[in-house]
Design a protein around this motif. Structure first.
Motif, PDB file in Angstrom:
ATOM      1  N   HIS A  68       0.952  -1.308   0.006  1.00 24.27           N
ATOM      2  CA  HIS A  68      -0.233  -0.090  -0.200  1.00 24.27           C
ATOM      3  C   HIS A  68       0.736   1.574  -0.210  1.00 24.27           C
ATOM      4  O   HIS A  68       1.840   1.699   0.488  1.00 24.27           O
ATOM      5  CB  HIS A  68      -1.072   0.002   1.429  1.00 24.27           C
ATOM      6  CG  HIS A  68      -2.386  -0.847   1.106  1.00 24.27           C
ATOM      7  ND1 HIS A  68      -3.171  -0.862   0.723  1.00 24.27           N
ATOM      8  CD2 HIS A  68      -2.404  -2.142   1.432  1.00 24.27           C
ATOM      9  CE1 HIS A  68      -3.795  -2.096   0.789  1.00 24.27           C
ATOM     10  NE2 HIS A  68      -3.452  -3.064   0.940  1.00 24.27           N
ATOM     11  N   SER A  69      -0.031   2.618  -0.592  1.00 22.41           N
ATOM     12  CA  SER A  69       1.323   3.618  -0.400  1.00 22.41           C
ATOM     13  C   SER A  69       1.780   3.920   0.738  1.00 22.41           C
ATOM     14  O   SER A  69       2.632   4.569   1.193  1.00 22.41           O
ATOM     15  CB  SER A  69      -0.502   4.747  -0.969  1.00 22.41           C
ATOM     16  OG  SER A  69      -0.052   5.238  -0.138  1.00 22.41           O
ATOM     17  N   THR A  75      -0.056 -10.041   2.784  1.00 24.06           N
ATOM     18  CA  THR A  75       0.345 -11.310   2.152  1.00 24.06           C
ATOM     19  C   THR A  75      -0.652 -11.790   1.019  1.00 24.06           C
ATOM     20  O   THR A  75      -1.849 -10.842   1.104  1.00 24.06           O
ATOM     21  CB  THR A  75       0.735 -12.715   2.871  1.00 24.06           C
ATOM     22  OG1 THR A  75      -0.738 -12.316   4.140  1.00 24.06           O
ATOM     23  CG2 THR A  75       1.577 -12.431   3.755  1.00 24.06           C
ATOM     24  N   LYS A  76      -1.387 -12.603   0.695  1.00 27.51           N
ATOM     25  CA  LYS A  76      -2.368 -13.529  -0.316  1.00 27.51           C
ATOM     26  C   LYS A  76      -3.497 -13.755   0.255  1.00 27.51           C
ATOM     27  O   LYS A  76      -4.163 -13.226   0.326  1.00 27.51           O
ATOM     28  CB  LYS A  76      -1.614 -14.634  -0.382  1.00 27.51           C
ATOM     29  CG  LYS A  76      -3.314 -14.837  -1.770  1.00 27.51           C
ATOM     30  CD  LYS A  76      -3.425 -16.222  -2.313  1.00 27.51           C
ATOM     31  CE  LYS A  76      -3.740 -16.828  -3.517  1.00 27.51           C
ATOM     32  NZ  LYS A  76      -4.132 -18.318  -3.988  1.00 27.51           N
ATOM     33  N   GLY A 129      -0.358   6.160  -8.104  1.00 29.66           N
ATOM     34  CA  GLY A 129       0.179   5.358  -8.591  1.00 29.66           C
ATOM     35  C   GLY A 129       0.133   4.158  -8.166  1.00 29.66           C
ATOM     36  O   GLY A 129       0.741   3.706  -7.005  1.00 29.66           O
ATOM     37  N   VAL A 130       0.404   2.924  -9.323  1.00 31.32           N
ATOM     38  CA  VAL A 130       1.116   1.476  -8.877  1.00 31.32           C
ATOM     39  C   VAL A 130       1.247   0.842  -9.316  1.00 31.32           C
ATOM     40  O   VAL A 130       1.554   1.022 -11.020  1.00 31.32           O
ATOM     41  CB  VAL A 130      -0.805   0.790  -8.825  1.00 31.32           C
ATOM     42  CG1 VAL A 130      -0.928  -0.640  -8.500  1.00 31.32           C
ATOM     43  CG2 VAL A 130      -1.653   1.045  -7.607  1.00 31.32           C
ATOM     44  N   ALA A 145       3.305  -9.482  -7.258  1.00 29.16           N
ATOM     45  CA  ALA A 145       3.957  -8.243  -6.564  1.00 29.16           C
ATOM     46  C   ALA A 145       2.678  -6.415  -6.796  1.00 29.16           C
ATOM     47  O   ALA A 145       2.685  -6.604  -8.380  1.00 29.16           O
ATOM     48  CB  ALA A 145       4.792  -8.323  -6.365  1.00 29.16           C
ATOM     49  N   ARG A 146       2.676  -5.953  -5.890  1.00 24.49           N
ATOM     50  CA  ARG A 146       2.296  -4.563  -6.192  1.00 24.49           C
ATOM     51  C   ARG A 146       2.351  -3.631  -5.527  1.00 24.49           C
ATOM     52  O   ARG A 146       3.056  -4.001  -3.387  1.00 24.49           O
ATOM     53  CB  ARG A 146       0.076  -4.691  -6.019  1.00 24.49           C
ATOM     54  CG  ARG A 146       0.120  -3.319  -6.820  1.00 24.49           C
ATOM     55  CD  ARG A 146      -1.002  -3.502  -5.040  1.00 24.49           C
ATOM     56  NE  ARG A 146      -1.817  -1.850  -5.013  1.00 24.49           N
ATOM     57  CZ  ARG A 146      -2.044  -1.633  -4.979  1.00 24.49           C
ATOM     58  NH1 ARG A 146      -2.014  -0.856  -3.468  1.00 24.49           N
ATOM     59  NH2 ARG A 146      -3.773  -0.242  -5.093  1.00 24.49           N
ATOM     60  N   GLN A 147       2.778  -2.715  -5.832  1.00 29.02           N
ATOM     61  CA  GLN A 147       3.410  -1.311  -4.462  1.00 29.02           C
ATOM     62  C   GLN A 147       2.690  -0.131  -5.354  1.00 29.02           C
ATOM     63  O   GLN A 147       2.803   0.035  -6.289  1.00 29.02           O
ATOM     64  CB  GLN A 147       4.577  -1.041  -4.473  1.00 29.02           C
ATOM     65  CG  GLN A 147       5.114  -0.056  -4.033  1.00 29.02           C
ATOM     66  CD  GLN A 147       5.186  -0.533  -2.529  1.00 29.02           C
ATOM     67  OE1 GLN A 147       5.190  -1.823  -1.492  1.00 29.02           O
ATOM     68  NE2 GLN A 147       4.506   0.500  -0.956  1.00 29.02           N
ATOM     69  N   ALA A 148       2.072   0.525  -4.014  1.00 29.24           N
ATOM     70  CA  ALA A 148       1.058   1.959  -4.395  1.00 29.24           C
ATOM     71  C   ALA A 148       2.073   2.849  -4.333  1.00 29.24           C
ATOM     72  O   ALA A 148       3.101   2.658  -3.006  1.00 29.24           O
ATOM     73  CB  ALA A 148      -0.267   2.018  -3.725  1.00 29.24           C
ATOM     74  N   PHE A 149       2.190   3.840  -4.441  1.00 25.36           N
ATOM     75  CA  PHE A 149       3.017   5.242  -4.152  1.00 25.36           C
ATOM     76  C   PHE A 149       2.490   6.577  -4.490  1.00 25.36           C
ATOM     77  O   PHE A 149       1.490   5.877  -5.040  1.00 25.36           O
ATOM     78  CB  PHE A 149       4.090   5.312  -4.871  1.00 25.36           C
ATOM     79  CG  PHE A 149       3.586   5.011  -6.455  1.00 25.36           C
ATOM     80  CD1 PHE A 149       4.095   6.555  -7.389  1.00 25.36           C
ATOM     81  CD2 PHE A 149       3.800   4.089  -6.961  1.00 25.36           C
ATOM     82  CE1 PHE A 149       3.965   6.582  -8.553  1.00 25.36           C
ATOM     83  CE2 PHE A 149       3.698   4.107  -8.302  1.00 25.36           C
ATOM     84  CZ  PHE A 149       4.162   5.446  -9.118  1.00 25.36           C
TER      85      PHE A 149
END
Length: 152
Positions: A68-69, A75-76, A129-130, A145-149
């Motif tokens: 998350h940002s 985890t899953k 943004g992701v 994988a996912r990363q928000a910013f």
């Protein structure tokens, strides 16, 4: 034949006039894998809106790292439980400025994630943004994988 400036100008004008008809032909077509990743991204958004546990589990890898940002990682199991358990209810999801780049069995997707949610009865909105990493697993694309910013 003698070439004059008038001939060069006419040739240049003709070349410029034909550019709009040439450009679509030379534009790179989306690959089947890129289209499949875009569909998986869309399916994930729909599963989040529907809080569909089975679809969420099918669309994310067992090794999922969901960032998350604010820096919190899930985890899953945590990701699926929050959505399927309706701890966070997604009211709307819009993905702007999407891009997908496939390299072998991996894909990198980027977009601006605009969302309306409700958590503990409190509505909220976010625009972040992701970057996502997708992996092809048994012929299906799964979110690894996912990363928000925060965006400016």
């Amino acid at each position: 034949m003698r070439i004059t400036r008038r001939h060069l100008a006419a040739a240049g004008a003709l070349a410029l006039a034909t550019l709009p008809t040439i450009a679509p032909i030379t534009a790179r077509a989306e690959s089947a894998d890129e289209a499949a990743v875009r569909k998986a991204i869309d399916d994930l958004s729909k599963a989040m809106l529907a809080a569909d546990k089975a679809k969420l589990e099918a669309l994310v890898a067992d090794q999922l790292s969901y960032g998350h940002s604010a820096g919190r990682l899930e985890t899953k199991k945590e990701f699926v439980d929050v959505i399927a358990g309706k701890k966070t209810i997604y009211k709307s999801i819009t993905l702007n400025e999407p891009t997908v780049s496939v390299v072998g069995n991996n894909a990198i997707a980027r977009h601006v994630f605009v969302v309306e949610t409700e958590t503990d009865g409190k509505p909220s909105q976010a625009k972040v943004g992701v970057m996502q990493v997708w992996v092809k697993d048994g012929g299906n694309w799964k979110l690894l994988a996912r990363q928000a910013f925060r965006t400016s």
